[in-house]
Design a protein around this motif. Structure first.
Motif, PDB file in Angstrom:
ATOM      1  N   LEU A 104      -2.837   2.296 -14.942  1.00  0.00           N
ATOM      2  CA  LEU A 104      -4.090   2.785 -14.769  1.00  0.00           C
ATOM      3  C   LEU A 104      -4.300   4.043 -14.400  1.00  0.00           C
ATOM      4  O   LEU A 104      -5.350   4.565 -14.603  1.00  0.00           O
ATOM      5  CB  LEU A 104      -5.158   1.579 -14.307  1.00  0.00           C
ATOM      6  CG  LEU A 104      -5.216   0.324 -14.763  1.00  0.00           C
ATOM      7  CD1 LEU A 104      -5.867  -0.621 -13.626  1.00  0.00           C
ATOM      8  CD2 LEU A 104      -5.775   0.308 -15.967  1.00  0.00           C
ATOM      9  N   GLY A 105      -3.085   4.656 -13.793  1.00  0.00           N
ATOM     10  CA  GLY A 105      -3.258   5.968 -13.414  1.00  0.00           C
ATOM     11  C   GLY A 105      -4.150   5.886 -12.076  1.00  0.00           C
ATOM     12  O   GLY A 105      -4.568   6.977 -11.571  1.00  0.00           O
ATOM     13  N   TRP A 106      -4.072   5.034 -11.146  1.00  0.00           N
ATOM     14  CA  TRP A 106      -4.683   4.686  -9.978  1.00  0.00           C
ATOM     15  C   TRP A 106      -3.947   4.964  -8.812  1.00  0.00           C
ATOM     16  O   TRP A 106      -2.624   4.424  -8.791  1.00  0.00           O
ATOM     17  CB  TRP A 106      -5.297   3.411  -9.893  1.00  0.00           C
ATOM     18  CG  TRP A 106      -6.593   3.279 -10.796  1.00  0.00           C
ATOM     19  CD1 TRP A 106      -6.912   3.932 -11.780  1.00  0.00           C
ATOM     20  CD2 TRP A 106      -7.277   1.808 -10.784  1.00  0.00           C
ATOM     21  NE1 TRP A 106      -8.107   3.388 -12.493  1.00  0.00           N
ATOM     22  CE2 TRP A 106      -8.279   2.000 -11.793  1.00  0.00           C
ATOM     23  CE3 TRP A 106      -7.372   0.705 -10.120  1.00  0.00           C
ATOM     24  CZ2 TRP A 106      -9.167   1.125 -12.273  1.00  0.00           C
ATOM     25  CZ3 TRP A 106      -8.260  -0.201 -10.688  1.00  0.00           C
ATOM     26  CH2 TRP A 106      -9.264   0.011 -11.558  1.00  0.00           C
ATOM     27  N   GLU A 107      -4.413   5.090  -7.757  1.00  0.00           N
ATOM     28  CA  GLU A 107      -3.598   5.015  -6.247  1.00  0.00           C
ATOM     29  C   GLU A 107      -3.245   3.506  -6.104  1.00  0.00           C
ATOM     30  O   GLU A 107      -4.071   2.862  -6.207  1.00  0.00           O
ATOM     31  CB  GLU A 107      -4.459   5.704  -5.218  1.00  0.00           C
ATOM     32  CG  GLU A 107      -4.420   7.275  -5.437  1.00  0.00           C
ATOM     33  CD  GLU A 107      -3.339   7.977  -5.575  1.00  0.00           C
ATOM     34  OE1 GLU A 107      -2.205   7.785  -4.544  1.00  0.00           O
ATOM     35  OE2 GLU A 107      -3.206   8.967  -6.310  1.00  0.00           O
ATOM     36  N   LYS A 108      -2.086   3.311  -5.293  1.00  0.00           N
ATOM     37  CA  LYS A 108      -1.864   2.098  -4.785  1.00  0.00           C
ATOM     38  C   LYS A 108      -3.274   1.439  -3.966  1.00  0.00           C
ATOM     39  O   LYS A 108      -3.402   0.295  -4.152  1.00  0.00           O
ATOM     40  CB  LYS A 108      -0.467   1.926  -4.127  1.00  0.00           C
ATOM     41  CG  LYS A 108       0.515   2.141  -5.224  1.00  0.00           C
ATOM     42  CD  LYS A 108       1.902   1.980  -4.668  1.00  0.00           C
ATOM     43  CE  LYS A 108       2.847   2.270  -5.655  1.00  0.00           C
ATOM     44  NZ  LYS A 108       4.256   2.230  -5.033  1.00  0.00           N
ATOM     45  N   SER A 109      -3.748   2.294  -3.233  1.00  0.00           N
ATOM     46  CA  SER A 109      -4.701   1.687  -2.243  1.00  0.00           C
ATOM     47  C   SER A 109      -5.920   1.366  -3.119  1.00  0.00           C
ATOM     48  O   SER A 109      -6.489   0.168  -2.787  1.00  0.00           O
ATOM     49  CB  SER A 109      -5.196   2.750  -0.973  1.00  0.00           C
ATOM     50  OG  SER A 109      -5.513   3.988  -1.924  1.00  0.00           O
ATOM     51  N   ARG A 110      -6.313   1.969  -4.197  1.00  0.00           N
ATOM     52  CA  ARG A 110      -7.290   1.712  -4.817  1.00  0.00           C
ATOM     53  C   ARG A 110      -7.220   0.423  -5.723  1.00  0.00           C
ATOM     54  O   ARG A 110      -7.967  -0.755  -5.795  1.00  0.00           O
ATOM     55  CB  ARG A 110      -7.683   2.848  -6.068  1.00  0.00           C
ATOM     56  CG  ARG A 110      -8.713   2.384  -6.887  1.00  0.00           C
ATOM     57  CD  ARG A 110      -9.080   3.441  -7.892  1.00  0.00           C
ATOM     58  NE  ARG A 110     -10.027   2.993  -8.692  1.00  0.00           N
ATOM     59  CZ  ARG A 110     -10.458   3.642  -9.804  1.00  0.00           C
ATOM     60  NH1 ARG A 110     -10.026   4.672 -10.268  1.00  0.00           N
ATOM     61  NH2 ARG A 110     -11.572   3.235 -10.518  1.00  0.00           N
ATOM     62  N   ILE A 111      -5.787   0.214  -6.045  1.00  0.00           N
ATOM     63  CA  ILE A 111      -5.585  -1.177  -6.891  1.00  0.00           C
ATOM     64  C   ILE A 111      -5.485  -2.284  -5.839  1.00  0.00           C
ATOM     65  O   ILE A 111      -5.897  -3.326  -6.389  1.00  0.00           O
ATOM     66  CB  ILE A 111      -4.393  -1.058  -7.585  1.00  0.00           C
ATOM     67  CG1 ILE A 111      -4.248  -2.182  -8.836  1.00  0.00           C
ATOM     68  CG2 ILE A 111      -3.302  -1.319  -6.947  1.00  0.00           C
ATOM     69  CD1 ILE A 111      -5.275  -1.845  -9.830  1.00  0.00           C
ATOM     70  N   SER A 112      -5.263  -2.112  -4.545  1.00  0.00           N
ATOM     71  CA  SER A 112      -5.239  -3.198  -3.772  1.00  0.00           C
ATOM     72  C   SER A 112      -6.596  -3.708  -3.303  1.00  0.00           C
ATOM     73  O   SER A 112      -6.869  -4.850  -3.468  1.00  0.00           O
ATOM     74  CB  SER A 112      -4.398  -2.642  -2.346  1.00  0.00           C
ATOM     75  OG  SER A 112      -4.782  -3.686  -1.399  1.00  0.00           O
ATOM     76  N   HIS A 113      -7.214  -2.703  -3.265  1.00  0.00           N
ATOM     77  CA  HIS A 113      -8.837  -2.930  -3.018  1.00  0.00           C
ATOM     78  C   HIS A 113      -9.556  -3.714  -4.238  1.00  0.00           C
ATOM     79  O   HIS A 113     -10.497  -4.724  -4.086  1.00  0.00           O
ATOM     80  CB  HIS A 113      -9.698  -1.861  -2.372  1.00  0.00           C
ATOM     81  CG  HIS A 113      -9.423  -1.392  -1.239  1.00  0.00           C
ATOM     82  ND1 HIS A 113      -9.424  -2.093  -0.099  1.00  0.00           N
ATOM     83  CD2 HIS A 113      -8.898  -0.128  -0.942  1.00  0.00           C
ATOM     84  CE1 HIS A 113      -8.935  -1.260   0.752  1.00  0.00           C
ATOM     85  NE2 HIS A 113      -8.767  -0.174   0.455  1.00  0.00           N
ATOM     86  N   GLN A 114      -9.185  -3.268  -5.517  1.00  0.00           N
ATOM     87  CA  GLN A 114      -9.781  -3.780  -6.601  1.00  0.00           C
ATOM     88  C   GLN A 114      -9.243  -5.234  -6.922  1.00  0.00           C
ATOM     89  O   GLN A 114      -9.991  -6.154  -7.146  1.00  0.00           O
ATOM     90  CB  GLN A 114      -9.496  -2.806  -8.015  1.00  0.00           C
ATOM     91  CG  GLN A 114     -10.045  -3.115  -9.215  1.00  0.00           C
ATOM     92  CD  GLN A 114     -11.689  -3.111  -9.008  1.00  0.00           C
ATOM     93  OE1 GLN A 114     -12.094  -2.053  -8.801  1.00  0.00           O
ATOM     94  NE2 GLN A 114     -12.278  -4.291  -9.307  1.00  0.00           N
ATOM     95  N   VAL A 115      -8.026  -5.444  -6.850  1.00  0.00           N
ATOM     96  CA  VAL A 115      -7.472  -6.500  -6.748  1.00  0.00           C
ATOM     97  C   VAL A 115      -7.891  -7.759  -5.899  1.00  0.00           C
ATOM     98  O   VAL A 115      -8.313  -8.924  -6.125  1.00  0.00           O
ATOM     99  CB  VAL A 115      -5.940  -6.868  -6.910  1.00  0.00           C
ATOM    100  CG1 VAL A 115      -5.368  -7.924  -6.590  1.00  0.00           C
ATOM    101  CG2 VAL A 115      -5.228  -6.191  -7.937  1.00  0.00           C
ATOM    102  N   SER A 116      -8.349  -7.143  -4.664  1.00  0.00           N
ATOM    103  CA  SER A 116      -8.897  -8.053  -3.586  1.00  0.00           C
ATOM    104  C   SER A 116     -10.190  -8.618  -3.973  1.00  0.00           C
ATOM    105  O   SER A 116     -10.597  -9.782  -3.963  1.00  0.00           O
ATOM    106  CB  SER A 116      -8.905  -7.608  -2.188  1.00  0.00           C
ATOM    107  OG  SER A 116      -7.581  -7.200  -1.714  1.00  0.00           O
ATOM    108  N   ARG A 117     -11.052  -7.708  -4.409  1.00  0.00           N
ATOM    109  CA  ARG A 117     -12.401  -8.165  -4.960  1.00  0.00           C
ATOM    110  C   ARG A 117     -12.283  -8.951  -6.202  1.00  0.00           C
ATOM    111  O   ARG A 117     -13.017 -10.023  -6.392  1.00  0.00           O
ATOM    112  CB  ARG A 117     -13.317  -6.686  -5.347  1.00  0.00           C
ATOM    113  CG  ARG A 117     -13.738  -6.195  -4.170  1.00  0.00           C
ATOM    114  CD  ARG A 117     -14.321  -4.872  -4.619  1.00  0.00           C
ATOM    115  NE  ARG A 117     -14.034  -4.057  -5.369  1.00  0.00           N
ATOM    116  CZ  ARG A 117     -13.443  -2.872  -4.723  1.00  0.00           C
ATOM    117  NH1 ARG A 117     -13.178  -2.499  -3.615  1.00  0.00           N
ATOM    118  NH2 ARG A 117     -13.065  -1.814  -5.926  1.00  0.00           N
ATOM    119  N   MET A 118     -11.398  -8.661  -7.111  1.00  0.00           N
ATOM    120  CA  MET A 118     -11.300  -9.617  -8.429  1.00  0.00           C
ATOM    121  C   MET A 118     -10.801 -10.685  -7.861  1.00  0.00           C
ATOM    122  O   MET A 118     -11.167 -11.938  -8.693  1.00  0.00           O
ATOM    123  CB  MET A 118     -10.450  -8.847  -9.414  1.00  0.00           C
ATOM    124  CG  MET A 118     -11.119  -7.412  -9.921  1.00  0.00           C
ATOM    125  SD  MET A 118     -10.173  -6.407 -10.954  1.00  0.00           S
ATOM    126  CE  MET A 118     -10.157  -7.797 -12.490  1.00  0.00           C
TER     127      MET A 118
END
Length: 193
Positions: A84-98
């Protein structure tokens, strides 16, 4: 010189009084404003349609689409971020919400005890299936259908040239460049089992 909007024009001078080279002119700034406005309106239309059809945000849709295209409908968090071209911290927060919403699941990684898989859940696959047609319809109607074939070639050429001028970046994965698919519940159930 600085325009009323705060944009530097080609007639800007350095402190020593010499003319700076390469600053955008008024036409360039007009192009930039039009580009930003177009992208903002497209993003807004897509976001509204995703919310209407499936209750998804654009980032949620992008995560689900990437997982749907991955082998076994699952990726390691780092690979998902890269796709996705995202930072690892962004994906971590997004996955937690999802995960809280039941759109994805986490599964232990037998290859690396420290890692986990992010897995497309049955609920996530269903939401993606509900969203995919509307997403494609909005992009077709508002973007692709509004352009002539020559416009499409010019935009693609310009986008490639700008990307090259930005510099080397990891190549996008298929998830970032492929139209959305609707995985069947059977495939997803197998992937999450």
């Amino acid at each position: 010189m600085i325009e009323a909007g705060g944009e530097m024009t080609e007639s800007a001078m350095t402190e020593s009084g010499s003319l700076t080279v390469g600053l955008p002119g008024e036409d360039d700034w007009a192009l930039w404003r039009d580009f930003v406005a177009m992208r903002r309106e497209l993003d807004r239309a897509v976001e509204q349609r995703l919310q209407q059809d499936a209750g998804l945000s654009t980032p949620e849709f992008e995560v689900l689409r990437s997982l749907s295209l991955a082998q076994g409908h699952r990726l390691r968090a780092g690979a998902l971020a890269d796709s996705l071209g995202w930072e690892k911290s962004r994906i971590s927060h997004q996955v937690s919400r999802m995960t809280t919403r039941g759109l994805v699941e986490r599964a232990d990684c037998s290859i690396d005890a420290r890692g986990t898989w992010v897995v497309l859940s049955a609920r996530g696959a269903d939401a993606l299936a509900r969203a995919a047609c509307g997403y494609t319809e909005v992009l077709s109607r508002l973007f692709f259908d509004a352009l002539e074939p020559a416009d499409k070639r010019a935009i693609r050429t310009a986008a490639s040239r700008v990307a090259r001028s930005i510099g080397p970046t990891p190549p996008p994965t298929t998830a970032a460049t492929t139209p959305p698919t609707s995985p069947s519940t059977t495939e997803t159930s197998t992937a999450t089992a």
